[in-house]
Design an enzyme around this catalytic site. Structure first.
Site, short mmCIF file in Angstrom:
data_model
loop_
_atom_site.label_atom_id
_atom_site.label_comp_id
_atom_site.label_asym_id
_atom_site.label_seq_id
_atom_site.Cartn_x
_atom_site.Cartn_y
_atom_site.Cartn_z
CG HIS A 1 -2.36 3.95 3.68
ND1 HIS A 1 -3.72 3.72 3.64
CD2 HIS A 1 -1.78 2.73 3.58
CE1 HIS A 1 -3.96 2.43 3.50
NE2 HIS A 1 -2.79 1.81 3.48
CB SER B 1 -0.94 0.00 1.20
OG SER B 1 -0.20 -0.13 2.39
#
Length: 359
Positions: A313, A255
């Site tokens: 993230h 991610s």
């Protein structure tokens, strides 16, 4: 269109987290994505349970000294050095890769002409599988061909998670945990690691969707350097956040690197239109999508949400933005001295070296 297929999956690119609150020492049937890791307080009830639970406790050393405490920022010095060194090596290798690609382009051109000439002379075979595969491969965009290797690597690691005898090594090297004794290698390897098939599929779908735009914007060599560097940088940001908050635990997934790619494309093309895959009638600009994603991840970091690794993230997104705004000028456009040095080393003593011909 690649843009229209990604937005709904952006929140699905969180990193899986392994939890040790298992029953009778068995692996959990479902894994949360990048949440806290707490050891089970219940002791194994049998010798078999102890053996099965063992891999989850391999990183439990003897009592730690204050300087080696999991919450000590001193433990992050090696990861910081590794992050800086790996990023430099990634872009250096990408510059060499580009140099070698340009150097061999002319030869490849003549090889393709010769291959086409031989293909015309050779009798055609109906249903030639190799020819069909080649046609499919070259029908893909350069970006899709570039990320095919990344997707294959993720699939291979996913299969390795299914082998019980490898689980101890997978936890040690393919999950990133600031409390672990192995800190540096997992920063890269965990970027290719997924325990859940749905998690891997969502991540790879988003990567595939943005690959064409990202590679056409950066070139395949620079794209790979950005992707790998972003994976390590986002993991380091996660390390810092975990140590600062005390919410230690292993995590894994692509991610962080994918968020960097997404942020880079959205920063470079802020007016591009995105849409939710299941709601294509609602569109919004790439700039607004990036702002919303970063706002959610910032709230997750501040409020301590633990379902996703919002710090990773956010670290990936910030790296992608920084690279487009400043990093490209500072790093990639200043690679010429390094490439010249490589050229001198490459040709020294060879056909283009002293006493030889010109390459």
């Amino acid at each position: 269109m690649a843009w229209r297929s990604c937005a709904v999956l952006l929140r699905l690119t969180g990193k899986d987290v392994l939890r040790s609150s298992v029953r009778a020492g068995r692996w959990p049937h479902s894994l949360q994505q990048r949440c806290g890791f707490r050891k089970a307080t219940r002791k194994p009830e049998s010798r078999r349970g102890e053996e099965e639970l063992g891999p989850l406790h391999t990183e439990s050393p003897a009592p730690l000294t204050p300087s080696s405490s999991p919450r000590s920022f001193g433990r992050l010095v090696r990861p910081l050095v590794f992050t800086m060194g790996f990023t430099g090596c990634s872009f250096g290798s990408a510059a060499i890769w580009q140099y070698e690609s340009l150097k061999s382009r002319v030869q490849t051109y003549f090889d393709e002409i010769r291959a086409d000439w031989l293909e015309k002379l050779r009798p055609q075979k109906r249903g030639d599988v190799r020819k069909e595969i080649n046609q499919w491969w070259y029908s893909l965009s350069e970006g899709q061909r570039t990320v095919t290797g990344i997707i294959a690597a993720n699939a291979l690691v996913f299969c390795c998670w299914r082998i019980p005898s490898l689980q101890r090594s997978m936890i040690k090297y393919f999950t990133a945990n600031p409390a672990s004794k192995t800190l540096c290698a997992p920063m890269l390897l965990s970027t290719f690691s997924h325990f859940s098939f749905f998690h891997m599929a969502a991540n790879m779908y988003v990567l595939w969707s943005f690959s064409s735009s990202a590679v056409s914007m950066l070139g395949r060599e620079q794209f790979v350097a950005v992707y790998l560097s972003a994976g390590v940088v986002s993991t380091f940001v996660s390390y810092v956040c975990k140590v600062a908050t005390g919410r230690l635990g292993p995590s894994l997934g692509a991610s962080g690197a994918i968020m960097a790619v997404l942020a880079a494309v959205c920063t470079k093309m802020p007016e591009a239109k995105l849409a939710i895959i299941f709601l294509p009638m609602y569109t919004f600009t790439a700039a607004n999508a990036l702002k919303a994603i970063m706002a959610v991840d910032s709230a997750g970091v501040l409020l301590g949400w633990r379902f996703f690794d919002h710090a990773a993230h956010l670290g990936g997104s910030m790296f992608g933005m920084w690279y487009i705004l400043f990093g490209h000028e500072l790093i990639w456009k200043n690679r010429e001295p390094f490439v010249k040095l490589w050229h001198e080393l490459r040709t020294r003593g060879g056909p283009g070296g002293p006493g030889g011909g010109v390459v």
